[in-house]
Design an enzyme around this catalytic site. Structure first.
Site, short mmCIF file in Angstrom:
data_model
loop_
_atom_site.label_atom_id
_atom_site.label_comp_id
_atom_site.label_asym_id
_atom_site.label_seq_id
_atom_site.Cartn_x
_atom_site.Cartn_y
_atom_site.Cartn_z
N ASP A 7 1.17 -1.48 -0.13
CA ASP A 7 0.12 -0.48 -0.34
C ASP A 7 1.06 1.41 0.03
OD1 ASP A 7 -2.41 -1.65 0.41
OD2 ASP A 7 -2.12 -1.80 2.22
N HIS A 33 -4.43 -1.92 -6.12
CA HIS A 33 -3.68 -0.45 -6.15
C HIS A 33 -4.73 0.41 -6.20
CE1 HIS A 33 -0.10 -2.77 -7.02
NE2 HIS A 33 -0.20 -2.97 -8.10
N ARG A 66 -10.35 -2.69 5.58
CA ARG A 66 -10.09 -2.71 6.72
C ARG A 66 -8.97 -1.68 6.78
NH1 ARG A 66 -7.69 -8.63 7.14
NH2 ARG A 66 -6.53 -8.04 5.22
N GLY A 87 0.39 14.39 -3.52
CA GLY A 87 -0.83 14.17 -3.48
C GLY A 87 -1.74 12.76 -4.88
#
Ligand code: GDP
Length: 427
Positions: A13, A41, A304, A415
């Site tokens: 992640d 992704h 989660r 960003g």
């Protein structure tokens, strides 16, 4: 930059999809070489916001060929679902821009079921699986107890093969877990609903890649998860069941002799971890909630809440080393803008001694984080596009990480959008 791998340095992640989406402009082919639909992704570009699980992140660029290599756990059910979602959002998928290796093994319908049954049996000792069947799939792959995607072109042989696997697997399902057995009818339904849809995309991708490589095409290898989840080098047993390393890219993609010229290790400006296992730098309470909300740290596949913490230097240095990263992409720096002072886990304390080495997995549970604080920058940095635009405190933070892990930070992401990036030149 003819061959490049984009890999995770932490627990996954990190924002790999975002980097692949950005850099595919410079590549002709994107290959996923390991893992399955168990992570995700998130990619935001001019076509919208997408959650990809199996499809390579080059799928949004016209002219880019996307390959699911032989090392991938190809789950026909989740792949078909994802293909439908992406197509509904206006992305065209054809056998010209999506190819599935005929040597990729198929995740069979009982793998997901076995994953759930085993996690339920383990109860409070569970591994934190996403229950997508990945561990049972890879175990069976290495026992040679699954089928290859190319077998879809040999229907009679395939049915016979599947029935013999089913007979074997039903013993485990019924006798070990007391679950219902699979039937021939259920298998035929699975073949019809999912496998027939993916069959036109299955081909000899090894031959395709070999020819493309010889013809000078530029290839990007895309990994899932990160160093610390690697089956051999990660935080065993809380790893995934495949190799997330750049070194595995040639094997898992179908180009075993390929040389990877550039390895971009993706590092998040703070730490996150989904699921169970030791996470030395973990924050708790309101401080953690604030960081989780600021970074919107919820699993792309499962929703989660992710565990969060400051950047973990011993883990990140180790992660970059095992990936043999040649450069780093540091993502989500903008998320830290709200902090007055920025915590960093600079070392671990283990058995009363300070260490900057990442310890053996069994010792991790006893490691304690050594936290130091850096000045915050106190302003929004999401519109910065040049290194000089960043406030000095933000530059100092980036340079500290670069020095500590010993690898050049070429990209600083501020960003989620494609162009929210600062690209640095080596001095
Ligand atoms: P991956 O599996 O490594 O691609 O990572 P994920 O997609 O699970 O998580 C990365 C998340 O962070 C996604 O939602 C991205 O849109 C987002 N993201 C990536 N880079 C940045 C960044 O620099 N700033 C912010 N705010 N979000 C980012």
């Amino acid at each position: 930059m003819s061959n490049c791998a984009i890999v995770g340095v932490n627990w996954g992640d990190e924002g790999k999809g975002r980097m692949v989406d950005l850099l595919t402009e410079q590549y002709d082919i994107v290959v996923r070489f390991q893992g399955g639909g168990n992570a995700g992704h998130t990619v935001i570009n001019e076509r919208g916001k997408f959650a990809l699980h199996l499809l390579p992140s080059g799928i949004f660029r016209e002219g880019v060929v996307n390959v699911l290599g032989n090392g991938v756990a190809v789950d026909p059910e989740s792949l078909v679902r994802e293909m439908c979602e992406v197509s509904a959002q206006g992305v065209s998928l054809t056998p010209d821009n999506l190819m599935i290796s005929d040597r990729a093994s198929l995740l069979l319908p009982w793998h997901r079921e076995l994953d759930e049954l085993e996690e339920a049996r383990l109860a409070d000792k569970k591994y934190g699986s996403t229950k997508q069947g990945i561990a049972p799939f890879y175990s069976d792959k290495y026992q040679k107890k699954t089928v290859l995607a190319g077998e879809l072109y040999y229907p009679e042989h395939l049915m016979e093969h599947l029935l013999s696997l089913m007979e074997w697997k039903n013993l485990t399902l019924t006798r070990v877990y007391g679950a219902r057995p699979w039937t021939e009818e259920m298998l035929r339904q699975w073949l019809k609903t999912y496998c027939e849809v993916i069959r036109p995309y299955v081909c000899d991708t090894g031959a395709f890649l070999k020819k493309a490589s010889a013809g000078g095409k530029r290839i990007l290898f895309e990994a899932q998860l990160g160093s610390l989840r690697d089956l051999d080098y990660g935080i065993h047993p809380y790893t995934t069941s495949s190799n997330t390393m750049a070194a595995y890219a040639p094997i898992g993609s179908g180009l075993p002799g390929a040389k990877i010229d550039t390895v971009i290790g993706v590092v998040k400006a703070y730490s996150t971890c989904v699921g169970e296992g030791p996470f030395v730098c973990e924050m708790f309470g309101p401080e953690a909630d604030k960081l989780r909300e600021a970074g919107f740290e919820y699993g792309a596949k499962t929703g989660r809440p992710r565990r969060v913490g400051p950047i973990d230097i011993p883990a990140t240095r180790y992660g970059a080393e095992v990936q043999a990263a040649t450069e780093i992409a540091l993502t989500k720096l903008d998320v830290l803008s709200y902090m007055d002072r920025i915590p960093v886990c600079t070392a671990y304390e283990l058995d009363g001694k300070k260490t900057d080495r990442f310890p053996f997995p069994a010792a991790l549970a006893h490691a304690k984080p050594v936290i130091e604080y850096f000045d915050g920058w106190g302003c929004d940095i999401s519109s910065c596009r040049r290194w000089e635009d960043l406030p000095e405190a933000a530059r100092n933070y980036v340079l500290y990480i670069e020095r500590s892990i010993g690898c050049f930070i070429k990209y600083v992401s501020v960003g989620p959008e494609r162009d929210s990036i600062i690209i640095r030149e080596r001095n």
